[in-house]
Design a protein around this motif. Structure first.
Motif, PDB file in Angstrom:
ATOM      1  N   THR A  55       1.074  -1.113   0.053  1.00  0.00           N
ATOM      2  CA  THR A  55      -0.032  -0.049  -0.106  1.00  0.00           C
ATOM      3  C   THR A  55       0.764   1.302   0.070  1.00  0.00           C
ATOM      4  OG1 THR A  55      -0.266   0.110   2.559  1.00  0.00           O
ATOM      5  CG2 THR A  55      -2.023  -0.985   1.186  1.00  0.00           C
ATOM      6  N   THR A  56       0.355   2.375  -0.834  1.00  0.00           N
ATOM      7  CA  THR A  56       1.161   3.590  -0.705  1.00  0.00           C
ATOM      8  C   THR A  56       2.224   3.847  -1.627  1.00  0.00           C
ATOM      9  OG1 THR A  56       0.126   3.802   1.501  1.00  0.00           O
ATOM     10  CG2 THR A  56       1.925   5.452   0.693  1.00  0.00           C
ATOM     11  N   SER A  57       3.257   2.575  -1.506  1.00  0.00           N
ATOM     12  CA  SER A  57       4.560   2.675  -2.173  1.00  0.00           C
ATOM     13  C   SER A  57       5.310   1.299  -1.907  1.00  0.00           C
ATOM     14  CB  SER A  57       5.329   3.944  -1.449  1.00  0.00           C
ATOM     15  OG  SER A  57       6.653   3.752  -2.439  1.00  0.00           O
ATOM     16  N   GLY A  78      -1.137   1.257  -9.348  1.00  0.00           N
ATOM     17  CA  GLY A  78      -0.634   2.493  -8.500  1.00  0.00           C
ATOM     18  C   GLY A  78      -1.269   3.748  -9.347  1.00  0.00           C
ATOM     19  N   THR A 126       3.850   4.287  -6.543  1.00  0.00           N
ATOM     20  CA  THR A 126       3.152   5.093  -5.534  1.00  0.00           C
ATOM     21  C   THR A 126       1.682   5.043  -5.778  1.00  0.00           C
ATOM     22  OG1 THR A 126       3.917   7.034  -6.286  1.00  0.00           O
ATOM     23  CG2 THR A 126       5.311   6.141  -4.727  1.00  0.00           C
ATOM     24  N   ALA A 127       1.153   5.312  -4.679  1.00  0.00           N
ATOM     25  CA  ALA A 127      -0.324   5.705  -4.929  1.00  0.00           C
ATOM     26  C   ALA A 127      -0.862   6.279  -3.778  1.00  0.00           C
ATOM     27  CB  ALA A 127      -1.170   4.523  -4.961  1.00  0.00           C
ATOM     28  N   ALA A 128      -2.100   6.921  -3.686  1.00  0.00           N
ATOM     29  CA  ALA A 128      -2.372   7.805  -2.519  1.00  0.00           C
ATOM     30  C   ALA A 128      -2.183   7.004  -1.229  1.00  0.00           C
ATOM     31  CB  ALA A 128      -3.971   8.203  -2.649  1.00  0.00           C
ATOM     32  N   SER A 129      -2.127   7.644  -0.093  1.00  0.00           N
ATOM     33  CA  SER A 129      -2.275   7.026   1.111  1.00  0.00           C
ATOM     34  C   SER A 129      -2.976   5.730   1.341  1.00  0.00           C
ATOM     35  CB  SER A 129      -2.453   7.968   2.302  1.00  0.00           C
ATOM     36  OG  SER A 129      -2.054   7.244   3.471  1.00  0.00           O
ATOM     37  N   GLY A 130      -2.664   4.713   1.768  1.00  0.00           N
ATOM     38  CA  GLY A 130      -3.464   3.513   1.950  1.00  0.00           C
ATOM     39  C   GLY A 130      -3.819   2.841   0.701  1.00  0.00           C
ATOM     40  N   GLN A 131      -3.803   3.253  -0.465  1.00  0.00           N
ATOM     41  CA  GLN A 131      -4.173   2.583  -1.641  1.00  0.00           C
ATOM     42  C   GLN A 131      -3.217   1.556  -2.198  1.00  0.00           C
ATOM     43  OE1 GLN A 131      -7.445   3.413  -3.203  1.00  0.00           O
ATOM     44  NE2 GLN A 131      -7.368   4.194  -0.877  1.00  0.00           N
TER      45      GLN A 131
END
Length: 311
Positions: free
Chosen positions: A96-98, A118, A180-185
């Motif tokens: 998640t996130t990164s 992501g 990377t993605a938004a926090s928790g994604q």
């Protein structure tokens, strides 16, 4: 038409800074110290970088280890850390996130990424660990919408594969890949192909390439059964994409094409029919099958290339 002939990644090539541990947060290492295992338990072996599912309840001992005990343990795939380095894009390292991989594979001039999840990507190459940056690319995985309707009402399509070429060659180069993605994604990468970007047609050829009409053939390995009453049962499984295309080249360069095809006959590689924008479907990781090279007349040769995409 070009290929990326992959380097076999070893444990020594996965460097500090890689965010996926072994075992990862969701994995547990196998123990031979009198542990009671139930059917369905999953354990990993860092020596083989594989996951094993218990097929028969038992109490473990130092020997046999799971890879030598097929009656009680079934190999079900790579560990999370090693998922991007097997021959399947469907086995992915996730988080998640990164998620970040730092590799030190030696000489390479190209990278291909498959099975991406992501929002953004970053690929950086340094001339040595901690050295000067000699190549960097970054961007968004979301594709531009086809029109206003897609922009307003349809989820944005995302690019699940990327190719990076023209990377300067260094003997101690260090590659860093980050998704990377938004926090928790969710984020993930199914395959990291690092290797030699080799043309099927020699760079010295004055003409040649993939002809128009190349085909990307999506295939599914789902179990689909139509019953006598017309109802249909579907068991979802993995899918892949096959590639079919014709390549024209000067006859003088046909021997080189034969040699390259022989080199990768039984080896999964990245096949890139063209690097022109809008042709990502013609980028397939798989095995060449039944791809004859024809020595035509008047200085021409042709290749009917067939690639079986791997799941």
């Amino acid at each position: 038409m070009n290929i990326i002939d992959p380097i076999t990644i070893t444990a020594a090539m996965i460097a500090a800074g890689t965010s996926v541990a072994e075992p990862s947060a969701g994995e547990t290492a196998w123990s031979g110290s009198a542990v009671a295992y139930a059917v369905g338990d999953v354990r990993i072996r860092a020596t083989t970088h594989r996951k094993y599912r218990c097929a028969a309840a038992h109490t473990s001992a130092a020997t046999p280890v799971p890879e030598d005990d097929p009656t009680r343990w079934v190999d079900i795939g790579p560990t999370d850390r090693w998922a991007p380095f097997d021959q399947y894009t469907s086995t992915a390292a996730t988080g998640t996130t990164s998620i970040t991989y730092v590799l030190q594979p030696g000489y390479f001039n190209a990278v291909a990424l498959y099975g991406l999840t992501g929002a953004q990507y970053s690929v950086t190459v340094k001339d040595a660990p901690g050295g000067a940056v000699i190549y960097t690319r970054s961007g968004y995985l979301a594709d531009d919408p086809l029109g206003w309707y897609e922009y307003l009402f349809v989820a944005q399509p995302t690019r699940s594969k990327l190719v990076f070429t023209g990377i300067p060659i260094r003997p101690t180069a260090e590659l860093t890949v980050t998704i990377t993605a938004a926090s928790g994604q969710p984020v993930g990468v199914g395959m990291i192909v690092v290797g030699d970007y080799a043309p099927l047609i020699s760079d010295a050829a004055e003409w040649g390439g993939t002809e128009q009409g190349a085909q990307a053939e999506p295939v599914t390995y789902s179990y689909i059964k139509t019953n006598e009453d017309g109802s249909t049962s579907i068991v979802r499984r993995h899918s892949a994409t096959n590639l079919r295309c014709s390549v024209k080249l000067p006859r003088l360069h046909a021997d080189g094409a034969v040699a390259l095809l022989q080199r990768v006959l039984d080896k999964p590689v990245a096949w890139i029919a063209t690097d022109a924008p809008g042709y990502a479907g013609l980028n397939v990781f798989g095995l060449a099958t039944s791809s004859p090279v024809r020595y035509d007349s008047y200085g021409h040769a042709s290749i009917d290339l067939n690639v079986k995409g791997l799941v």
